[in-house]
Design a protein around this motif. Sequence first.
Motif, PDB file in Angstrom:
ATOM      1  N   ALA A 796       0.839  -1.206   0.000  1.00  0.00           N
ATOM      2  CA  ALA A 796       0.000   0.000   0.000  1.00  0.00           C
ATOM      3  C   ALA A 796       0.872   1.253   0.000  1.00  0.00           C
ATOM      4  O   ALA A 796       0.524   2.266  -0.620  1.00  0.00           O
ATOM      5  CB  ALA A 796      -0.929  -0.002   1.202  1.00  0.00           C
ATOM      6  N   ALA A 797       2.003   1.183   0.686  1.00  0.00           N
ATOM      7  CA  ALA A 797       2.897   2.344   0.760  1.00  0.00           C
ATOM      8  C   ALA A 797       3.839   2.427  -0.429  1.00  0.00           C
ATOM      9  O   ALA A 797       4.416   3.496  -0.700  1.00  0.00           O
ATOM     10  CB  ALA A 797       3.721   2.274   2.054  1.00  0.00           C
ATOM     11  N   GLY A 798       4.015   1.334  -1.145  1.00  0.00           N
ATOM     12  CA  GLY A 798       4.977   1.289  -2.237  1.00  0.00           C
ATOM     13  C   GLY A 798       4.363   1.529  -3.604  1.00  0.00           C
ATOM     14  O   GLY A 798       3.208   1.948  -3.731  1.00  0.00           O
ATOM     15  N   GLY A 799       5.140   1.201  -4.621  1.00  0.00           N
ATOM     16  CA  GLY A 799       4.702   1.404  -5.996  1.00  0.00           C
ATOM     17  C   GLY A 799       4.967   0.179  -6.839  1.00  0.00           C
ATOM     18  O   GLY A 799       4.923  -0.958  -6.335  1.00  0.00           O
ATOM     19  N   VAL A 800       5.288   0.393  -8.100  1.00  0.00           N
ATOM     20  CA  VAL A 800       5.406  -0.709  -9.044  1.00  0.00           C
ATOM     21  C   VAL A 800       6.587  -1.617  -8.701  1.00  0.00           C
ATOM     22  O   VAL A 800       6.523  -2.840  -8.910  1.00  0.00           O
ATOM     23  CB  VAL A 800       5.508  -0.176 -10.488  1.00  0.00           C
ATOM     24  CG1 VAL A 800       6.789   0.625 -10.699  1.00  0.00           C
ATOM     25  CG2 VAL A 800       5.423  -1.319 -11.497  1.00  0.00           C
ATOM     26  N   VAL A 801       7.677  -1.075  -8.182  1.00  0.00           N
ATOM     27  CA  VAL A 801       8.841  -1.908  -7.864  1.00  0.00           C
ATOM     28  C   VAL A 801       8.485  -2.925  -6.785  1.00  0.00           C
ATOM     29  O   VAL A 801       8.787  -4.124  -6.910  1.00  0.00           O
ATOM     30  CB  VAL A 801      10.027  -1.026  -7.408  1.00  0.00           C
ATOM     31  CG1 VAL A 801      11.190  -1.901  -6.936  1.00  0.00           C
ATOM     32  CG2 VAL A 801      10.476  -0.116  -8.543  1.00  0.00           C
ATOM     33  N   GLU A 802       7.824  -2.464  -5.733  1.00  0.00           N
ATOM     34  CA  GLU A 802       7.420  -3.367  -4.655  1.00  0.00           C
ATOM     35  C   GLU A 802       6.386  -4.382  -5.153  1.00  0.00           C
ATOM     36  O   GLU A 802       6.441  -5.562  -4.802  1.00  0.00           O
ATOM     37  CB  GLU A 802       6.834  -2.572  -3.478  1.00  0.00           C
ATOM     38  CG  GLU A 802       7.856  -1.770  -2.687  1.00  0.00           C
ATOM     39  CD  GLU A 802       8.245  -0.457  -3.373  1.00  0.00           C
ATOM     40  OE1 GLU A 802       9.156   0.211  -2.867  1.00  0.00           O
ATOM     41  OE2 GLU A 802       7.624  -0.112  -4.408  1.00  0.00           O
ATOM     42  N   TRP A 803       5.478  -3.899  -5.975  1.00  0.00           N
ATOM     43  CA  TRP A 803       4.425  -4.795  -6.471  1.00  0.00           C
ATOM     44  C   TRP A 803       5.025  -5.888  -7.353  1.00  0.00           C
ATOM     45  O   TRP A 803       4.684  -7.062  -7.209  1.00  0.00           O
ATOM     46  CB  TRP A 803       3.384  -3.995  -7.255  1.00  0.00           C
ATOM     47  CG  TRP A 803       2.063  -4.724  -7.392  1.00  0.00           C
ATOM     48  CD1 TRP A 803       0.983  -4.602  -6.588  1.00  0.00           C
ATOM     49  CD2 TRP A 803       1.712  -5.682  -8.417  1.00  0.00           C
ATOM     50  NE1 TRP A 803      -0.041  -5.420  -7.030  1.00  0.00           N
ATOM     51  CE2 TRP A 803       0.374  -6.097  -8.143  1.00  0.00           C
ATOM     52  CE3 TRP A 803       2.366  -6.229  -9.509  1.00  0.00           C
ATOM     53  CZ2 TRP A 803      -0.286  -7.023  -8.927  1.00  0.00           C
ATOM     54  CZ3 TRP A 803       1.704  -7.174 -10.297  1.00  0.00           C
ATOM     55  CH2 TRP A 803       0.389  -7.556 -10.001  1.00  0.00           C
ATOM     56  N   ASP A 804       5.901  -5.512  -8.251  1.00  0.00           N
ATOM     57  CA  ASP A 804       6.513  -6.504  -9.143  1.00  0.00           C
ATOM     58  C   ASP A 804       7.351  -7.510  -8.363  1.00  0.00           C
ATOM     59  O   ASP A 804       7.399  -8.702  -8.705  1.00  0.00           O
ATOM     60  CB  ASP A 804       7.368  -5.816 -10.199  1.00  0.00           C
ATOM     61  CG  ASP A 804       6.532  -5.168 -11.297  1.00  0.00           C
ATOM     62  OD1 ASP A 804       5.327  -5.491 -11.401  1.00  0.00           O
ATOM     63  OD2 ASP A 804       7.075  -4.336 -12.057  1.00  0.00           O
ATOM     64  N   PHE A 805       8.023  -7.030  -7.315  1.00  0.00           N
ATOM     65  CA  PHE A 805       8.787  -7.954  -6.475  1.00  0.00           C
ATOM     66  C   PHE A 805       7.855  -8.981  -5.832  1.00  0.00           C
ATOM     67  O   PHE A 805       8.121 -10.194  -5.841  1.00  0.00           O
ATOM     68  CB  PHE A 805       9.540  -7.171  -5.386  1.00  0.00           C
ATOM     69  CG  PHE A 805      10.206  -8.050  -4.375  1.00  0.00           C
ATOM     70  CD1 PHE A 805      11.433  -8.633  -4.641  1.00  0.00           C
ATOM     71  CD2 PHE A 805       9.604  -8.301  -3.140  1.00  0.00           C
ATOM     72  CE1 PHE A 805      12.058  -9.457  -3.700  1.00  0.00           C
ATOM     73  CE2 PHE A 805      10.214  -9.118  -2.192  1.00  0.00           C
ATOM     74  CZ  PHE A 805      11.441  -9.701  -2.481  1.00  0.00           C
ATOM     75  N   ALA A 806       6.759  -8.504  -5.269  1.00  0.00           N
ATOM     76  CA  ALA A 806       5.802  -9.411  -4.620  1.00  0.00           C
ATOM     77  C   ALA A 806       5.168 -10.357  -5.637  1.00  0.00           C
ATOM     78  O   ALA A 806       4.935 -11.539  -5.339  1.00  0.00           O
ATOM     79  CB  ALA A 806       4.727  -8.610  -3.890  1.00  0.00           C
ATOM     80  N   TRP A 807       4.892  -9.853  -6.826  1.00  0.00           N
ATOM     81  CA  TRP A 807       4.307 -10.708  -7.867  1.00  0.00           C
ATOM     82  C   TRP A 807       5.269 -11.836  -8.251  1.00  0.00           C
ATOM     83  O   TRP A 807       4.852 -12.990  -8.413  1.00  0.00           O
ATOM     84  CB  TRP A 807       3.932  -9.879  -9.090  1.00  0.00           C
ATOM     85  CG  TRP A 807       3.457 -10.724 -10.237  1.00  0.00           C
ATOM     86  CD1 TRP A 807       4.097 -10.983 -11.400  1.00  0.00           C
ATOM     87  CD2 TRP A 807       2.210 -11.449 -10.305  1.00  0.00           C
ATOM     88  NE1 TRP A 807       3.354 -11.820 -12.197  1.00  0.00           N
ATOM     89  CE2 TRP A 807       2.191 -12.118 -11.545  1.00  0.00           C
ATOM     90  CE3 TRP A 807       1.134 -11.592  -9.442  1.00  0.00           C
ATOM     91  CZ2 TRP A 807       1.127 -12.926 -11.936  1.00  0.00           C
ATOM     92  CZ3 TRP A 807       0.070 -12.397  -9.829  1.00  0.00           C
ATOM     93  CH2 TRP A 807       0.071 -13.049 -11.057  1.00  0.00           C
ATOM     94  N   THR A 808       6.531 -11.521  -8.357  1.00  0.00           N
ATOM     95  CA  THR A 808       7.528 -12.547  -8.664  1.00  0.00           C
ATOM     96  C   THR A 808       7.594 -13.589  -7.556  1.00  0.00           C
ATOM     97  O   THR A 808       7.659 -14.795  -7.807  1.00  0.00           O
ATOM     98  CB  THR A 808       8.913 -11.919  -8.869  1.00  0.00           C
ATOM     99  OG1 THR A 808       8.842 -10.973  -9.937  1.00  0.00           O
ATOM    100  CG2 THR A 808       9.964 -12.969  -9.195  1.00  0.00           C
TER     101      THR A 808
END
Length: 963
Positions: A796-808
């Motif tokens: 929630a606090a992050g952006g695309v970098v955090e999201w892509d990391f979690a998706w991986t």
Amino acid sequence: MGRGFFINKTLAIAGVILAAGALATIIALSVVYSQAKAKNQEVQPTNGGTSPTTTPSTPTNPWDHYRLPDSLSPVSYNITLWPRLEANVATGLYVFTGQSAVVFECRKSTDLIIIHSNKLNLTLVNGHHARLTGLDGAVPPAIIKSWLQPVTQFLVIQLDGELQTGKQYELYSDFTGELADDLGGFYRSEYFVGATKKVVATTQMQPVHARKAFPCFDEPALKAVFHVTLLHPHGTVALANGMNLAPVNVTVNGQDVTRTSFEATPIMSTYLLAFVVSEFDFIRSPEGEKYLIRIWARKQAIAEGQGNYALEKTGPILEFFEKYYDTVYPLPKSDQIALPDFGAGAMENWGLITYRETALLFNNESSSNADKEWIATVISHELAHMWFGNLVTMRWWNDLWLNEGFATYVSYLGANSAEPSWNYTDLIVMKEVYKVMSVDALASSHPLSTREQDIMQPAQISELFDSITYSKAPAVLRMLSEFLTEPVFAKGLSTYLDTFKYGNTVYQDLWKHLQMAADSTPGLNLPASIEDIMNRWILQMGFPLVSIDTAKGTITQNHFLLDPNSTVDRPSEFRYEWIVPIKWIKSGTEQTPFWLQTKTDTHLPLKTSGSDWVLVNTKVSGYFRVNYDLVNWERLLTQLNTSHEVIPVINRAQIIDDAFNLARAKTVSTTLALRTTLYLQEEREYMPWETADRNLGYFFLMFDRSEVFGPMQAYLKKQVTPLFNHFEMITGNWTTIPENHLDQYSQVRAISLACSSGVPGCDALTTSWFQAWMKTPEKNPIPANLRQTVYCRALAAGGVVEWDFAWTRYQEATVASEADKLMYGLACTKVPWLLKRYLNYCLDPERIRKQDATFTMVYIAGNVVGQPLAWDFVRANWNHLFNDYGGGSISFGRLIEGITRRFSSEFELNELQKFIKDNSDVGFGSASQAVDQAVERTKANIKWVAENKDDVFKWFSDNSQTI
């Protein structure tokens, strides 16, 4: 019972094999047949004329009814199936071939054989779909014609004479089906080992999917013995309900395969049949143990020890139920298997229980305390069914509540026996009772039990698998056990199981045996028969609001509705009155229980004076809500704010939950309800905080898009800060885990609420954990209990970098519970285009498994940014979701509830009603009732917001200031 029947093995193998050319033809026919079925067209005319496109509203032909005629009864099946674990090169389809011989007895003379068959292509033999022979000298009539009736899912065979009453016959058929990924019938599940895709052939027969695997009499009362043989590739293992016999390698039509046969099952219902072909590995109970228990899963999961906890707890739970039921476990083994793709949580197939991976597999490093609890509970639920549901089975689906409600209730007892330090039995109030009351307080609710004739079509049956069945039923059964006492309850169950073992019952049979146990127990003093008491709880929807006037000592009951102005158009012979067991305390001292048998009564001990207070429904053992006169409410609030421990913890939760729901029903003021949370600054127990969080969560749903949100968030921050500080201290700045089971939940609640309300240091804590993980992806430093919360807050606090990391990490996760936590966290981002991308992934099973599509969309809808995106997405894709995901792979009721629960404006109501109208041709299937409830809930929300917004804004503003 007729004797078992075995087909010659050579015939069994030859019958199931089809030449490549014929197979391609049948596959093509399968596609045509499925398309025809989808359009509600009949494959063959029933009278030589043009087929009608829909079933007549008043059927005249027996094959146009959804229930089987009572003329035939199965005795045994001999089934051989060969699933292809590789797609056909020409068509790209996965298929299975098979043959089935069912021995049946003629109960009433008839010239028709009607048997269930759905989505199967039956090989024509001399122009007919099956071959009929007589047994023991019976002469079979010739088959005149046969056809498939797709609307009612029948194979119909017209004979040139009548079958003879009392004689047995055998019906033989060859068939082909698609091994689809629809999570129903005989289907395929997929997973990867490195870059290599592995395919599992598995089953889900409940409620009406056995007919997709082989022609059968697919109703729960039509029990039979099953003989199963599976052909499967070398290197795979085959499992079924019975114990697997030694596999044999054979060559069939030039293909080397393994043939595994199984011991015959006990007599049982078709919906309990199961078989699996996989490359899984297993662990088992030691030789010489009382039970042969095997836990099956992906080889990596077994090697990592993920099945160890399930193996450790299954034996003790089985032993508990043997003692509880006073009936031995009726099978020689208990196989439990974790499947990568599974629509439900688990399925109680007799001897071969199938599970989602999250419901069976536990990883010591990444699985949380909640994951362990879920596994123990689900295992307990399914093992409870081995007796209640499998050994003794409901006659028809209208009594599904009895099967599922009972298994849910005793699952808490079984899990508590396996993990006695958890004190788990009290959690039924949080997890079942209060959860279902929010649904059962709607005018669109329904009774637990309905008439058989009202539940006919498959969609009507599927609709019964709802929270009323799974949560209200255990609530009322728990109440029954409480007033009978557990020993009397268990005694009645024991005689019930012994009397009806291997048979079918209706709920009145259970009442009779419980009454026998009660009659043989002195001192119970029931006010009426068990049937008279309990029929009021199962044959009418809803529950009572019990109101206490401590000034007069009077007690009254009324049907509780969240919207008191809603119209209840469902009649009740009991006029929405109940016989209510009352347990209560006065100023902390337990009092003598009594019964409320009429609309209004006087019970003078309820009368109080001075500072005495009354609290009714001790331990929330009864399924009802309680209201008091204002004087007593004030005394309860004073007690909470001065010495809250005097009130039992479960009743502290009750006070909060009752007050908030009474406020929604306009029985008490909203400010009174909010005042029940003032004392929470001093509260450290899980249940009151969990209840407050749920009820304040409704306020956030209604107001997180308005000016009320600011003061509301500030108030929550003020209340939760002491809880956050408490757990920060006792865990050594979050470096240790609380020992107590419920304290671990409270720690999670403290961080979740603290971060969402802006407590200083909370977001920095969660973000730092997540950033540390991003730096070293191979080692996750986040405590397992906190991962879901941390993932959500960090994303929630992050952006695309955090999201892509979690998706991986989600794509690479080898532990299902860890994948679930990431799946939830990914929905928490505040970046709209990421949420939109995530929604689109829901339509791609390569990214989001079909079993997880519902949860993902609901998680996104829970995000205030994602809610309108999810609503638009579901509207735009409803036709696709309904038709391609509707075969058991998606819970439409859960989806509708999840995407509409924030609706609270006229605009949203109009959109919802337009959505219903626009999709009337597509339909809503098992979500039909959920759609009605969404409309009712939205209307109630609109009223509530209009009436309470100003008062709520003022109250939060006045009480959010830190002194």
